[in-house]
Write a protein that holds these residues in place. Structure first.
Motif, PDB file in Angstrom:
ATOM      1  N   GLY A   4       0.772  -1.232   0.000  1.00 15.44           N
ATOM      2  CA  GLY A   4       0.000   0.000   0.000  1.00 15.44           C
ATOM      3  C   GLY A   4       0.792   1.265   0.000  1.00 15.44           C
ATOM      4  O   GLY A   4       0.667   2.093  -0.877  1.00 15.44           O
ATOM      5  N   ASP A   5       1.638   1.493   1.002  1.00 19.21           N
ATOM      6  CA  ASP A   5       2.335   2.760   1.080  1.00 19.21           C
ATOM      7  C   ASP A   5       3.804   2.595   1.386  1.00 19.21           C
ATOM      8  O   ASP A   5       4.414   3.439   2.010  1.00 19.21           O
ATOM      9  CB  ASP A   5       1.704   3.632   2.171  1.00 19.21           C
ATOM     10  N   GLU A   6       4.389   1.488   1.015  1.00 19.49           N
ATOM     11  CA  GLU A   6       5.811   1.252   1.266  1.00 19.49           C
ATOM     12  C   GLU A   6       6.637   2.246   0.501  1.00 19.49           C
ATOM     13  O   GLU A   6       6.459   2.458  -0.682  1.00 19.49           O
ATOM     14  CB  GLU A   6       6.159  -0.158   0.821  1.00 19.49           C
ATOM     15  N   PRO A   7       7.585   2.902   1.177  1.00 20.11           N
ATOM     16  CA  PRO A   7       8.448   3.815   0.459  1.00 20.11           C
ATOM     17  C   PRO A   7       9.199   3.058  -0.593  1.00 20.11           C
ATOM     18  O   PRO A   7       9.674   1.965  -0.347  1.00 20.11           O
ATOM     19  CB  PRO A   7       9.385   4.361   1.518  1.00 20.11           C
ATOM     20  N   ASP A   8       9.319   3.616  -1.757  1.00 21.01           N
ATOM     21  CA  ASP A   8       9.914   2.877  -2.859  1.00 21.01           C
ATOM     22  C   ASP A   8      11.234   3.475  -3.243  1.00 21.01           C
ATOM     23  O   ASP A   8      11.286   4.542  -3.814  1.00 21.01           O
ATOM     24  CB  ASP A   8       8.944   2.921  -4.023  1.00 21.01           C
ATOM     25  N   THR A   9      12.310   2.794  -2.906  1.00 23.84           N
ATOM     26  CA  THR A   9      13.629   3.291  -3.282  1.00 23.84           C
ATOM     27  C   THR A   9      14.251   2.403  -4.335  1.00 23.84           C
ATOM     28  O   THR A   9      15.435   2.445  -4.572  1.00 23.84           O
ATOM     29  CB  THR A   9      14.541   3.339  -2.054  1.00 23.84           C
ATOM     30  N   THR A  10      13.470   1.550  -4.957  1.00 21.78           N
ATOM     31  CA  THR A  10      13.987   0.716  -6.024  1.00 21.78           C
ATOM     32  C   THR A  10      13.687   1.374  -7.352  1.00 21.78           C
ATOM     33  O   THR A  10      12.964   2.356  -7.436  1.00 21.78           O
ATOM     34  CB  THR A  10      13.344  -0.680  -5.999  1.00 21.78           C
ATOM     35  N   ALA A  11      14.227   0.780  -8.405  1.00 17.10           N
ATOM     36  CA  ALA A  11      14.126   1.414  -9.703  1.00 17.10           C
ATOM     37  C   ALA A  11      12.700   1.610 -10.161  1.00 17.10           C
ATOM     38  O   ALA A  11      12.340   2.653 -10.658  1.00 17.10           O
ATOM     39  CB  ALA A  11      14.880   0.587 -10.729  1.00 17.10           C
ATOM     40  N   PHE A 218      17.416  -8.396  -8.963  1.00 21.07           N
ATOM     41  CA  PHE A 218      18.657  -7.901  -8.362  1.00 21.07           C
ATOM     42  C   PHE A 218      19.847  -8.145  -9.286  1.00 21.07           C
ATOM     43  O   PHE A 218      20.026  -9.240  -9.820  1.00 21.07           O
ATOM     44  CB  PHE A 218      18.943  -8.629  -7.045  1.00 21.07           C
ATOM     45  N   ASP A 219      20.667  -7.124  -9.457  1.00 22.68           N
ATOM     46  CA  ASP A 219      21.963  -7.270 -10.100  1.00 22.68           C
ATOM     47  C   ASP A 219      22.971  -7.438  -8.967  1.00 22.68           C
ATOM     48  O   ASP A 219      23.197  -6.504  -8.195  1.00 22.68           O
ATOM     49  CB  ASP A 219      22.304  -6.040 -10.935  1.00 22.68           C
ATOM     50  N   LEU A 220      23.552  -8.618  -8.865  1.00 19.78           N
ATOM     51  CA  LEU A 220      24.472  -8.944  -7.776  1.00 19.78           C
ATOM     52  C   LEU A 220      25.907  -9.018  -8.265  1.00 19.78           C
ATOM     53  O   LEU A 220      26.171  -9.445  -9.393  1.00 19.78           O
ATOM     54  CB  LEU A 220      24.083 -10.278  -7.139  1.00 19.78           C
ATOM     55  N   GLN A 221      26.832  -8.623  -7.403  1.00 18.41           N
ATOM     56  CA  GLN A 221      28.261  -8.747  -7.682  1.00 18.41           C
ATOM     57  C   GLN A 221      28.925  -9.473  -6.525  1.00 18.41           C
ATOM     58  O   GLN A 221      28.531  -9.296  -5.368  1.00 18.41           O
ATOM     59  CB  GLN A 221      28.908  -7.365  -7.860  1.00 18.41           C
ATOM     60  N   TRP A 222      29.920 -10.292  -6.829  1.00 20.43           N
ATOM     61  CA  TRP A 222      30.651 -10.988  -5.780  1.00 20.43           C
ATOM     62  C   TRP A 222      31.752 -10.064  -5.263  1.00 20.43           C
ATOM     63  O   TRP A 222      32.634  -9.648  -6.001  1.00 20.43           O
ATOM     64  CB  TRP A 222      31.261 -12.276  -6.313  1.00 20.43           C
ATOM     65  N   ALA A 223      31.661  -9.695  -3.984  1.00 19.40           N
ATOM     66  CA  ALA A 223      32.647  -8.777  -3.393  1.00 19.40           C
ATOM     67  C   ALA A 223      32.805  -9.082  -1.914  1.00 19.40           C
ATOM     68  O   ALA A 223      31.829  -9.379  -1.227  1.00 19.40           O
ATOM     69  CB  ALA A 223      32.202  -7.319  -3.582  1.00 19.40           C
ATOM     70  N   ASP A 224      34.030  -9.045  -1.432  1.00 19.71           N
ATOM     71  CA  ASP A 224      34.319  -9.280  -0.019  1.00 19.71           C
ATOM     72  C   ASP A 224      33.767 -10.613   0.476  1.00 19.71           C
ATOM     73  O   ASP A 224      33.274 -10.724   1.600  1.00 19.71           O
ATOM     74  CB  ASP A 224      33.764  -8.143   0.845  1.00 19.71           C
ATOM     75  N   GLY A 225      33.841 -11.613  -0.401  1.00 22.88           N
ATOM     76  CA  GLY A 225      33.436 -12.958  -0.008  1.00 22.88           C
ATOM     77  C   GLY A 225      31.944 -13.206   0.076  1.00 22.88           C
ATOM     78  O   GLY A 225      31.506 -14.180   0.702  1.00 22.88           O
ATOM     79  N   ASP A 226      31.132 -12.359  -0.565  1.00 24.04           N
ATOM     80  CA  ASP A 226      29.682 -12.559  -0.515  1.00 24.04           C
ATOM     81  C   ASP A 226      29.033 -11.833  -1.688  1.00 24.04           C
ATOM     82  O   ASP A 226      29.673 -11.032  -2.378  1.00 24.04           O
ATOM     83  CB  ASP A 226      29.118 -12.021   0.806  1.00 24.04           C
ATOM     84  N   TRP A 227      27.754 -12.119  -1.908  1.00 23.29           N
ATOM     85  CA  TRP A 227      27.011 -11.409  -2.935  1.00 23.29           C
ATOM     86  C   TRP A 227      26.586 -10.042  -2.414  1.00 23.29           C
ATOM     87  O   TRP A 227      26.094  -9.925  -1.301  1.00 23.29           O
ATOM     88  CB  TRP A 227      25.773 -12.214  -3.357  1.00 23.29           C
ATOM     89  N   ILE A 229      24.561  -6.236  -3.596  1.00 19.45           N
ATOM     90  CA  ILE A 229      23.625  -5.659  -4.556  1.00 19.45           C
ATOM     91  C   ILE A 229      24.267  -4.446  -5.231  1.00 19.45           C
ATOM     92  O   ILE A 229      24.742  -3.529  -4.564  1.00 19.45           O
ATOM     93  CB  ILE A 229      22.323  -5.224  -3.864  1.00 19.45           C
ATOM     94  N   ALA A 230      24.248  -4.458  -6.559  1.00 13.94           N
ATOM     95  CA  ALA A 230      24.749  -3.313  -7.316  1.00 13.94           C
ATOM     96  C   ALA A 230      23.595  -2.456  -7.816  1.00 13.94           C
ATOM     97  O   ALA A 230      23.716  -1.234  -7.928  1.00 13.94           O
ATOM     98  CB  ALA A 230      25.583  -3.786  -8.507  1.00 13.94           C
ATOM     99  N   ALA A 231      22.461  -3.096  -8.106  1.00 13.82           N
ATOM    100  CA  ALA A 231      21.269  -2.381  -8.575  1.00 13.82           C
ATOM    101  C   ALA A 231      20.080  -3.311  -8.455  1.00 13.82           C
ATOM    102  O   ALA A 231      20.231  -4.532  -8.354  1.00 13.82           O
ATOM    103  CB  ALA A 231      21.449  -1.916 -10.022  1.00 13.82           C
ATOM    104  N   ASP A 232      18.866  -2.747  -8.453  1.00 15.07           N
ATOM    105  CA  ASP A 232      17.664  -3.574  -8.402  1.00 15.07           C
ATOM    106  C   ASP A 232      16.478  -2.839  -8.999  1.00 15.07           C
ATOM    107  O   ASP A 232      16.449  -1.613  -9.020  1.00 15.07           O
ATOM    108  CB  ASP A 232      17.341  -3.997  -6.968  1.00 15.07           C
ATOM    109  N   THR A 233      15.538  -3.586  -9.531  1.00 17.96           N
ATOM    110  CA  THR A 233      14.321  -3.013 -10.118  1.00 17.96           C
ATOM    111  C   THR A 233      13.138  -3.880  -9.724  1.00 17.96           C
ATOM    112  O   THR A 233      13.302  -5.051  -9.344  1.00 17.96           O
ATOM    113  CB  THR A 233      14.396  -2.962 -11.656  1.00 17.96           C
ATOM    114  N   GLN A 234      11.934  -3.309  -9.835  1.00 14.12           N
ATOM    115  CA  GLN A 234      10.727  -4.070  -9.534  1.00 14.12           C
ATOM    116  C   GLN A 234       9.686  -3.885 -10.621  1.00 14.12           C
ATOM    117  O   GLN A 234       9.603  -2.819 -11.237  1.00 14.12           O
ATOM    118  CB  GLN A 234      10.125  -3.636  -8.200  1.00 14.12           C
ATOM    119  N   THR A 235       8.897  -4.923 -10.845  1.00  9.06           N
ATOM    120  CA  THR A 235       7.780  -4.857 -11.773  1.00  9.06           C
ATOM    121  C   THR A 235       6.554  -5.455 -11.090  1.00  9.06           C
ATOM    122  O   THR A 235       6.673  -6.240 -10.145  1.00  9.06           O
ATOM    123  CB  THR A 235       8.073  -5.643 -13.068  1.00  9.06           C
ATOM    124  N   ASP A 236       5.369  -5.090 -11.556  1.00  2.67           N
ATOM    125  CA  ASP A 236       4.138  -5.602 -10.977  1.00  2.67           C
ATOM    126  C   ASP A 236       3.925  -7.072 -11.337  1.00  2.67           C
ATOM    127  O   ASP A 236       4.244  -7.502 -12.446  1.00  2.67           O
ATOM    128  CB  ASP A 236       2.936  -4.800 -11.481  1.00  2.67           C
TER     129      ASP A 236
END
Length: 267
Positions: A4-11, A218-227, A229-236
């Motif tokens: 309903g009203d979740e702040p949206d900070t994704t693409a 999610f666009d993931l990158q392997w860094a510092d021994g773990d996955w 997040i470099a970027a992310d998007t959402q669709t309905d």
């Protein structure tokens, strides 16, 4: 991480979409009937999200190390996170393979939809732990702008992200499935299909808890021994046909949130 009203900070946005049929009585006793939003805070944040995407990798964020407690609603019930085995839930330290990437994306979506994101200090900690260092450095300021006092007030929260006394703020993401769209060993693109819940449960709430269906990529990158997040998007969607279940009252929702601790792991 759309409700309903979740702040949206994704693409492409956070929670927007499917509403469940509300009961004729309670939901949530704030007036002659449940109000319909014509311009939800989530829509406003979607605009902010687009700006954030232009500036940097976009994000919500979940837990960090295994010892970090599950974010819980301020002034709300102390729910216990559900761990797969042992005493510590899996939140980081995923394998560098396709299954590990799916596990990471699923877990991160759970966190990105959690109440911890509405608290500035927790949000900064989560961003630092889950995002690449470059993305984290660029995200904090735009995300703080998105989670403004004005936005929080539209959700019924105070400037620190706390719900009114006697009310329970609900924000959860429940992954339904995940798929790897691309994998190269050090990078991966993973899509997570999820059901989201968001709203305020309380006798005088005008923003009852609603549900939505989204796909979070999610666009993931392997860094510092773990996955990371470099970027992310959402669709309905994809959203199933709503069933004929009776919508719960505010008391039933609050009790369920208190009794059923949110998951801190997935897959």
């Amino acid at each position: 991480m759309s409700l309903g009203d979740e702040p949206d900070t994704t693409a492409s946005g956070g929670y927007t979409g499917t509403r469940m049929r509300l009961p004729e009585g309670d939901p949530y006793a704030g007036g002659p009937g449940p109000r319909r939003r014509t311009s939800s805070p989530r829509s406003l944040v979607t605009v902010v999200a687009v700006v954030v995407l232009l500036v940097a990798a976009i994000a919500f964020a979940n837990r960090g190390d295994d010892s970090s407690p599950e974010p819980t609603p301020a002034n709300g019930p102390e729910t216990n996170p559900t761990a797969p085995t042992g005493t510590r839930p899996v939140a980081t330290g995923f394998a560098q393979n396709e299954q590990g990437a799916q596990s990471a994306a699923s877990n991160y979506s759970v966190a990105l939809g959690s109440t911890g994101m509405f608290d500035k200090d927790r949000r900064h900690t989560l961003v630092d732990r889950l995002y690449t260092s470059e993305a984290a450095a660029r995200l904090k300021s735009p995300m703080d702008d998105a989670y403004s006092a004005d936005f929080l007030s539209k959700l019924g929260l105070d400037a620190d992200g706390n719900p009114p006394k006697g009310n329970t703020f609900v924000s959860r993401v429940v992954p339904v499935g995940a798929t790897v769209q691309n994998f190269s060993g050090s990078s991966a693109k993973v899509a997570v299909w999820y059901l989201g819940l968001i709203g305020m449960s309380g006798e005088r709430s005008t923003d009852p808890v609603t549900s939505t269906w989204k796909t979070w990529t999610f666009d993931l990158q392997w860094a510092d021994g773990d996955w990371k997040i470099a970027a992310d998007t959402q669709t309905d969607g994809p959203a199933p046909v709503p069933g004929d279940d009776r919508a719960a009252t505010s008391d039933e929702i609050s009790k369920a949130i208190e009794e059923y601790g949110g998951f801190t792991y997935a897959r």
